[in-house]
Design a protein around this motif. Structure first.
Motif, PDB file in Angstrom:
ATOM      1  N   ALA A  78      88.022  10.058  78.283  1.00  0.00           N
ATOM      2  CA  ALA A  78      88.852  10.236  77.081  1.00  0.00           C
ATOM      3  C   ALA A  78      88.055  10.010  75.797  1.00  0.00           C
ATOM      4  N   GLN A  79      86.960   9.258  75.885  1.00  0.00           N
ATOM      5  CA  GLN A  79      86.132   8.994  74.702  1.00  0.00           C
ATOM      6  C   GLN A  79      85.447  10.253  74.160  1.00  0.00           C
ATOM      7  N   ALA A  80      85.343  11.292  74.986  1.00  0.00           N
ATOM      8  CA  ALA A  80      84.651  12.524  74.564  1.00  0.00           C
ATOM      9  C   ALA A  80      85.318  13.172  73.363  1.00  0.00           C
ATOM     10  N   GLY A  81      86.588  12.895  73.149  1.00  0.00           N
ATOM     11  CA  GLY A  81      87.310  13.490  72.030  1.00  0.00           C
ATOM     12  C   GLY A  81      87.272  12.685  70.747  1.00  0.00           C
ATOM     13  N   ARG A  82      86.482  11.631  70.699  1.00  0.00           N
ATOM     14  CA  ARG A  82      86.418  10.802  69.482  1.00  0.00           C
ATOM     15  C   ARG A  82      85.980  11.651  68.291  1.00  0.00           C
ATOM     16  N   PRO A  83      86.604  11.469  67.123  1.00  0.00           N
ATOM     17  CA  PRO A  83      86.253  12.294  65.958  1.00  0.00           C
ATOM     18  C   PRO A  83      84.861  12.034  65.395  1.00  0.00           C
ATOM     19  N   ASN A  84      84.258  10.879  65.716  1.00  0.00           N
ATOM     20  CA  ASN A  84      82.921  10.583  65.194  1.00  0.00           C
ATOM     21  C   ASN A  84      81.838  10.670  66.265  1.00  0.00           C
ATOM     22  N   LEU A  85      82.151  11.314  67.409  1.00  0.00           N
ATOM     23  CA  LEU A  85      81.198  11.436  68.514  1.00  0.00           C
ATOM     24  C   LEU A  85      80.925  12.908  68.809  1.00  0.00           C
ATOM     25  N   TYR A  86      79.663  13.265  68.796  1.00  0.00           N
ATOM     26  CA  TYR A  86      79.241  14.639  69.089  1.00  0.00           C
ATOM     27  C   TYR A  86      78.335  14.597  70.309  1.00  0.00           C
ATOM     28  N   ILE A  87      78.706  15.313  71.351  1.00  0.00           N
ATOM     29  CA  ILE A  87      77.956  15.307  72.607  1.00  0.00           C
ATOM     30  C   ILE A  87      77.283  16.658  72.761  1.00  0.00           C
ATOM     31  N   ILE A  88      75.965  16.647  72.910  1.00  0.00           N
ATOM     32  CA  ILE A  88      75.199  17.888  72.979  1.00  0.00           C
ATOM     33  C   ILE A  88      74.320  17.848  74.223  1.00  0.00           C
ATOM     34  N   SER A  89      74.445  18.860  75.065  1.00  0.00           N
ATOM     35  CA  SER A  89      73.610  18.977  76.270  1.00  0.00           C
ATOM     36  C   SER A  89      72.466  19.943  75.973  1.00  0.00           C
ATOM     37  N   LYS A  90      71.269  19.481  76.193  1.00  0.00           N
ATOM     38  CA  LYS A  90      70.075  20.308  76.003  1.00  0.00           C
ATOM     39  C   LYS A  90      69.105  20.019  77.144  1.00  0.00           C
ATOM     40  N   PRO A  91      68.328  21.021  77.549  1.00  0.00           N
ATOM     41  CA  PRO A  91      67.318  20.775  78.588  1.00  0.00           C
ATOM     42  C   PRO A  91      66.132  19.986  78.025  1.00  0.00           C
ATOM     43  N   TYR A  92      65.329  19.428  78.919  1.00  0.00           N
ATOM     44  CA  TYR A  92      64.145  18.674  78.506  1.00  0.00           C
ATOM     45  C   TYR A  92      63.282  19.466  77.525  1.00  0.00           C
ATOM     46  N   SER A  93      63.151  20.771  77.758  1.00  0.00           N
ATOM     47  CA  SER A  93      62.265  21.583  76.915  1.00  0.00           C
ATOM     48  C   SER A  93      62.668  21.524  75.446  1.00  0.00           C
ATOM     49  N   TYR A  94      63.953  21.394  75.156  1.00  0.00           N
ATOM     50  CA  TYR A  94      64.411  21.302  73.769  1.00  0.00           C
ATOM     51  C   TYR A  94      63.764  20.107  73.077  1.00  0.00           C
ATOM     52  N   PHE A  95      63.715  18.973  73.761  1.00  0.00           N
ATOM     53  CA  PHE A  95      63.168  17.760  73.170  1.00  0.00           C
ATOM     54  C   PHE A  95      61.653  17.849  72.997  1.00  0.00           C
ATOM     55  N   TYR A  96      60.976  18.454  73.978  1.00  0.00           N
ATOM     56  CA  TYR A  96      59.533  18.645  73.852  1.00  0.00           C
ATOM     57  C   TYR A  96      59.209  19.631  72.737  1.00  0.00           C
ATOM     58  N   ASP A  97      59.903  20.766  72.720  1.00  0.00           N
ATOM     59  CA  ASP A  97      59.639  21.806  71.719  1.00  0.00           C
ATOM     60  C   ASP A  97      59.877  21.312  70.292  1.00  0.00           C
ATOM     61  N   ASN A  98      60.828  20.425  70.103  1.00  0.00           N
ATOM     62  CA  ASN A  98      61.162  19.917  68.773  1.00  0.00           C
ATOM     63  C   ASN A  98      60.562  18.544  68.483  1.00  0.00           C
ATOM     64  N   ARG A  99      59.670  18.105  69.354  1.00  0.00           N
ATOM     65  CA  ARG A  99      58.945  16.834  69.186  1.00  0.00           C
ATOM     66  C   ARG A  99      59.886  15.635  68.995  1.00  0.00           C
ATOM     67  N   LEU A 100      60.979  15.659  69.727  1.00  0.00           N
ATOM     68  CA  LEU A 100      61.943  14.568  69.671  1.00  0.00           C
ATOM     69  C   LEU A 100      61.785  13.604  70.834  1.00  0.00           C
ATOM     70  N   PHE A 101      61.090  14.030  71.859  1.00  0.00           N
ATOM     71  CA  PHE A 101      61.006  13.226  73.075  1.00  0.00           C
ATOM     72  C   PHE A 101      60.005  12.107  72.917  1.00  0.00           C
ATOM     73  N   LEU A 102      60.491  10.898  72.946  1.00  0.00           N
ATOM     74  CA  LEU A 102      59.625   9.726  72.859  1.00  0.00           C
ATOM     75  C   LEU A 102      59.847   8.792  74.040  1.00  0.00           C
ATOM     76  N   GLY A 103      60.666   9.202  74.974  1.00  0.00           N
ATOM     77  CA  GLY A 103      61.039   8.378  76.113  1.00  0.00           C
ATOM     78  C   GLY A 103      62.548   8.215  76.135  1.00  0.00           C
ATOM     79  N   PHE A 104      63.056   7.672  77.203  1.00  0.00           N
ATOM     80  CA  PHE A 104      64.503   7.489  77.318  1.00  0.00           C
ATOM     81  C   PHE A 104      64.837   6.014  77.391  1.00  0.00           C
ATOM     82  N   PRO A 105      65.880   5.594  76.761  1.00  0.00           N
ATOM     83  CA  PRO A 105      66.569   6.298  75.695  1.00  0.00           C
ATOM     84  C   PRO A 105      65.781   6.190  74.395  1.00  0.00           C
ATOM     85  N   THR A 106      66.001   7.143  73.506  1.00  0.00           N
ATOM     86  CA  THR A 106      65.469   7.097  72.152  1.00  0.00           C
ATOM     87  C   THR A 106      66.657   7.113  71.203  1.00  0.00           C
TER      88      THR A 106
END
Length: 112
Positions: free
Chosen positions: A48-76
């Motif tokens: 039920a928390q998925a519908g919170r107005p201040n929560l945005y959930i985005i699914s992306k593959p690993y490649s998205y994080f590598y390509d955009n230089r966001l991957f620094l380890g989990f969790p970041t």
């Protein structure tokens, strides 16, 4: 902004705490990136928390994080100010609630 992996034990441990932070700090937007491509399984995990107005959930593959230089380890965790600039980055996670909250609380308080 929280970057998570479904295979990361600290990520799984921190999820309920992340949702608590969403509830406690309604004045902030929370963005949860997951490397899980199956959107339905991610939404199921949030329930039920998925519908919170201040929560945005985005699914992306690993490649998205590598390509955009966001991957620094989990969790970041990226804490971003109202000027849209990164104020703090926290890498890794803990499996102890007090340590997690001890890491997050000063930053959330500082952003207010």
């Amino acid at each position: 902004v929280y970057i998570s992996s479904e295979s990361c034990l600290p990520c799984k441990f921190e999820l309920p705490l992340y949702l608590e932070a969403c509830e406690a700090h309604k004045e902030f937007d929370f963005v949860y990136f997951t490397t899980e491509e199956d959107s339905l399984s991610v939404l199921k995990k949030f329930g039920a928390q998925a519908g919170r107005p201040n929560l945005y959930i985005i699914s992306k593959p690993y490649s998205y994080f590598y390509d955009n230089r966001l991957f620094l380890g989990f969790p970041t965790k990226y804490f971003i100010g109202s000027n849209r600039k990164v104020r703090t980055v926290q890498l890794g996670g803990y499996m102890v609630k007090e340590k997690v909250l001890g890491e997050w609380q000063p930053v959330l308080t500082h952003l207010q």
